[in-house]
Structures are given as structure tokens and as C-alpha cells.
Write an enzyme that holds these catalytic residues in place. Structure first.
Site, PDB file in Angstrom:
ATOM      1  N   ASN A  80      -5.695   3.306   4.465  1.00 46.29           N
ATOM      2  CA  ASN A  80      -4.306   3.733   4.215  1.00 46.29           C
ATOM      3  C   ASN A  80      -4.376   4.890   3.229  1.00 46.29           C
ATOM      4  O   ASN A  80      -4.609   4.677   2.043  1.00 46.29           O
ATOM      5  CB  ASN A  80      -3.494   2.566   3.644  1.00 46.29           C
ATOM      6  N   TRP A  81      -4.186   6.081   3.743  1.00 47.17           N
ATOM      7  CA  TRP A  81      -4.330   7.266   2.890  1.00 47.17           C
ATOM      8  C   TRP A  81      -3.162   7.466   1.935  1.00 47.17           C
ATOM      9  O   TRP A  81      -3.214   8.349   1.076  1.00 47.17           O
ATOM     10  CB  TRP A  81      -4.501   8.518   3.758  1.00 47.17           C
ATOM     11  N   LYS A  82      -2.081   6.689   2.140  1.00 48.44           N
ATOM     12  CA  LYS A  82      -0.883   6.854   1.296  1.00 48.44           C
ATOM     13  C   LYS A  82      -0.475   8.331   1.302  1.00 48.44           C
ATOM     14  O   LYS A  82      -0.604   8.976   2.347  1.00 48.44           O
ATOM     15  CB  LYS A  82      -1.144   6.266  -0.097  1.00 48.44           C
ATOM     16  N   HIS A  92       4.591  -2.256   3.627  1.00 48.58           N
ATOM     17  CA  HIS A  92       3.658  -2.142   2.496  1.00 48.58           C
ATOM     18  C   HIS A  92       4.426  -2.380   1.201  1.00 48.58           C
ATOM     19  O   HIS A  92       5.592  -1.992   1.073  1.00 48.58           O
ATOM     20  CB  HIS A  92       2.998  -0.752   2.499  1.00 48.58           C
ATOM     21  N   GLU A 121       4.388  -0.937  -1.520  1.00 50.58           N
ATOM     22  CA  GLU A 121       4.951   0.279  -2.153  1.00 50.58           C
ATOM     23  C   GLU A 121       6.270   0.650  -1.504  1.00 50.58           C
ATOM     24  O   GLU A 121       7.181   1.148  -2.171  1.00 50.58           O
ATOM     25  CB  GLU A 121       3.918   1.425  -2.075  1.00 50.58           C
ATOM     26  N   GLU A 161      -1.960  -8.535   0.912  1.00 47.60           N
ATOM     27  CA  GLU A 161      -2.262  -7.657  -0.230  1.00 47.60           C
ATOM     28  C   GLU A 161      -1.560  -8.172  -1.478  1.00 47.60           C
ATOM     29  O   GLU A 161      -0.356  -7.942  -1.660  1.00 47.60           O
ATOM     30  CB  GLU A 161      -1.756  -6.241   0.058  1.00 47.60           C
ATOM     31  N   GLY A 176      -4.858  -0.881  -6.117  1.00 45.89           N
ATOM     32  CA  GLY A 176      -5.135   0.315  -6.907  1.00 45.89           C
ATOM     33  C   GLY A 176      -5.460   0.016  -8.364  1.00 45.89           C
ATOM     34  O   GLY A 176      -5.459   0.901  -9.200  1.00 45.89           O
ATOM     35  N   SER A 203      -8.007  -3.156  -3.797  1.00 49.15           N
ATOM     36  CA  SER A 203      -9.253  -2.770  -4.450  1.00 49.15           C
ATOM     37  C   SER A 203     -10.507  -3.144  -3.653  1.00 49.15           C
ATOM     38  O   SER A 203     -11.521  -3.525  -4.225  1.00 49.15           O
ATOM     39  CB  SER A 203      -9.307  -3.333  -5.882  1.00 49.15           C
ATOM     40  N   GLY A 224      -6.959   1.369   0.445  1.00 50.84           N
ATOM     41  CA  GLY A 224      -6.321   2.589  -0.046  1.00 50.84           C
ATOM     42  C   GLY A 224      -7.359   3.558  -0.589  1.00 50.84           C
ATOM     43  O   GLY A 224      -8.012   4.295   0.152  1.00 50.84           O
ATOM     44  N   GLY A 225      -7.532   3.551  -1.907  1.00 54.58           N
ATOM     45  CA  GLY A 225      -8.378   4.520  -2.606  1.00 54.58           C
ATOM     46  C   GLY A 225      -9.751   4.752  -1.988  1.00 54.58           C
ATOM     47  O   GLY A 225     -10.182   5.902  -1.818  1.00 54.58           O
TER      48      GLY A 225
HETATM   49  O1  LIG Z   1      -2.847  -0.271   1.685  1.00 56.32           O
HETATM   50  C1  LIG Z   1      -3.769  -0.405   0.891  1.00 56.32           C
HETATM   51  C2  LIG Z   1      -3.587  -1.127  -0.316  1.00 56.32           C
HETATM   52  O2  LIG Z   1      -2.421  -0.774  -0.954  1.00 56.32           O
HETATM   53  C3  LIG Z   1      -4.792  -1.230  -1.191  1.00 56.32           C
HETATM   54  O3  LIG Z   1      -4.965  -0.081  -1.967  1.00 56.32           O
HETATM   55  P1  LIG Z   1      -6.322   0.043  -2.854  1.00 56.32           P
HETATM   56  O4  LIG Z   1      -7.447  -0.180  -1.898  1.00 56.32           O
HETATM   57  O5  LIG Z   1      -6.280   1.448  -3.390  1.00 56.32           O
HETATM   58  O6  LIG Z   1      -6.241  -1.019  -3.893  1.00 56.32           O
END
Ligand SMILES: O=C[C@H](O)COP(=O)(O)O
Length: 250
Positions: free
Chosen positions: A9-11, A94, A96, A166, A172, A212, A233-234
Site C-alpha cells: 500500500n503505497w499510500k 483502511h 487512515e 491491521e 507505521g 510494520s 505500507g512503508g
Molecule cells: O496498509 C498498510 C498499513 O497501513 C501498514 O503500514 P506500515 O507497513 O507502514 O505499518
């Protein structure tokens, strides 16, 4: 046997040239037999990513959609538009979006229906906040969110859906849930699906862990009985790290 699925998920990261370069760098490496590899990118990158990923096994996903097919909804994108681009997956609900964009259990459910109307596979996110975890409400929160998300879906649709558990406090932050704790909650979510649709659907639905996840811990999550992949994500932003995640999911 459920096929493991790693979804990046590149956000709100990456321009079109950066997205194209990423695919060039992961081609052939983030492609592993028996593991599904999906990149969920900002809307602006989707046409270029679909084109760049042609001839590879990498699938492309969006991070949101509107629940209507068209209409006066300034700034929104429909499932029909995503399918037209060649997108296969869409993240729904999600945390967010729930926290910053007024996503509710009701809109999540409408978006699940919209995704299936247009042949998109939803990755629906559920998970508790830190205070809910500390109050012992993790399972209650997951129950409410999961049951609301699947309302009115057929057994056939439910079996195709992907659920991402999640815990919000792990997103994050570098504080991941232990693999055992994540597996316990994910097993519970599978039991919820069983309660809604029966054993056959519950045995088919794929449930990811997210929060994470990194190359260093992905194998431990994947070694758990009920964890079928990760929503990352990250650590999905750098080609080298994404390749290790997909290879570590085998
Ligand atoms: O969609 C992915 C999640 O929000 C996890 O993000 P993260 O891997 O940066 O903690």
C-alpha cells in the site's frame, strides 16, 4: 489451500516516473510462484502501473473507490473507472480513511458491493485502536467491522474477498503485533466469516496481517496457521524491500 498475498500500500507516495521505475526494478523478482503480488497505488499512477506490469504476474490495486458508479461526486473515482483501467484490487476501509476521511462501516459495506459489481477484489481493512486494545475490545471491534463490511454479500463474493487485519497502533509505528497475537485475532476473524457463511467460505477467504511488516518479520507472520499474507505500507516503497517481502512469503 489459500494463495498467500502480499499487497504493497503505497499510500500517498510516488510520482508516475517513480512508479514505472519501481516495476522495472521488481519485475521477475517480486514474482514468485504460489504468491500473489499486488501494488496498491495512488489513482494518478494506476494507468502507468497497469501498463508497466503487463506480461508480469504483478497485479495492480487502488486504495479507495466511491460506492456509486457515477454521479455528482466531485473528486471521487468509481469502481467502473478502476476496472476500465485494468485494475484488479481495491483497498476498502483502511484505518487512515476511517480516521481522516469519515469512512464508516456503512460506506465500507457499500464500497464492498461496488467493488464486486465491477469485478474488483476488495482488500477490506479491520482493526482496533490502541485504547480499544488496552480495554480488551480487539475482538469486539473486529466483529463489528467485519460483519458490517460483509453485509448483503453472497457466499461466492465473500470467498473471494481479502481481509486485512491491521491493529491501528501498529501502523507505521515500528511496533508490530506479535505473530502469535496477530494469528489469534485473524483466527477469530475467520471464525466470524464461518459464522456468516459456513466452513467452506471461511477456509477460502484470505486474511492478511498489516502493521510494520518488514522483510525481517514477514516469514514469521507467514508461518502462522491463519495468516495468508501482509498489507504493507512503508516497507513496500523500496524495490529491494518489496522483493524480499514477496520472496519471504513463500
Ligand atoms: O496498509 C498498510 C498499513 O497501513 C501498514 O503500514 P506500515 O507497513 O507502514 O505499518
Amino acid at each position: 489451500m489459500r494463495t498467500p498475498i502480499i499487497a504493497g500500500n503505497w499510500k500517498m507516495f510516488k510520482t508516475v516516473p517513480e512508479a514505472k521505475t519501481f516495476i522495472e526494478e521488481v519485475k521477475g523478482k517480486a514474482e514468485v510462484d504460489g504468491v500473489e503480488s499486488v501494488i496498491c497505488a495512488p489513482f494518478t499512477n494506476l494507468p502507468a502501473l497497469v501498463e508497466a506490469a503487463k506480461g508480469t504476474s504483478i497485479k495492480i490495486g487502488a486504495q479507495n473507490l466511491h460506492f456509486e458508479d457515477n454521479g455528482a461526486y466531485t473528486g471521487e473515482i468509481s469502481g467502473e473507472m478502476l476496472k476500465d483501467l485494468g485494475v484488479d484490487y481495491v483497498i476498502i476501509g483502511h484505518s487512515e480513511r476511517r480516521a481522516y476521511f469519515a469512512e464508516t462501516d456503512e460506506t465500507v459495506n457499500k464500497k464492498m458491493h461496488a467493488a464486486f459489481r465491477h469485478g474488483l477484489t476488495p482488500i477490506v481493512c479491520v482493526g482496533e485502536k490502541l485504547e480499544e486494545r488496552e480495554a480488551g475490545q480487539t475482538k469486539d471491534v473486529c466483529k463489528v467491522q467485519t460483519e458490517a463490511a460483509f453485509k448483503g454479500l453472497s457466499a461466492e463474493q465473500a470467498a473471494q474477498a481479502v481481509i486485512a487485519y491491521e491493529p491501528i497502533w501498529a501502523i507505521g509505528t515500528g511496533k508490530s503485533s506479535t505473530a502469535q497475537d496477530a494469528n489469534e485475532v485473524i483466527s477469530y476473524i475467520r471464525e466470524l466469516v464461518k459464522g456468516l457463511y459456513g466452513e467452506d467460505v471461511a477456509s477460502k477467504v484470505r486474511i492478511q496481517y498489516g502493521g510494520s511488516v518488514k522483510p525481517e518479520n514477514v516469514t514469521e507472520y507467514m508461518g502462522q496457521s491463519d495468516i495468508d499474507g501482509a498489507l504493507v505500507g512503508g516497507a513496500s516503497l523500496q524495490p529491494a524491500s518489496y522483493i524480499q517481502l514477496v520472496q519471504g512469503a513463500k
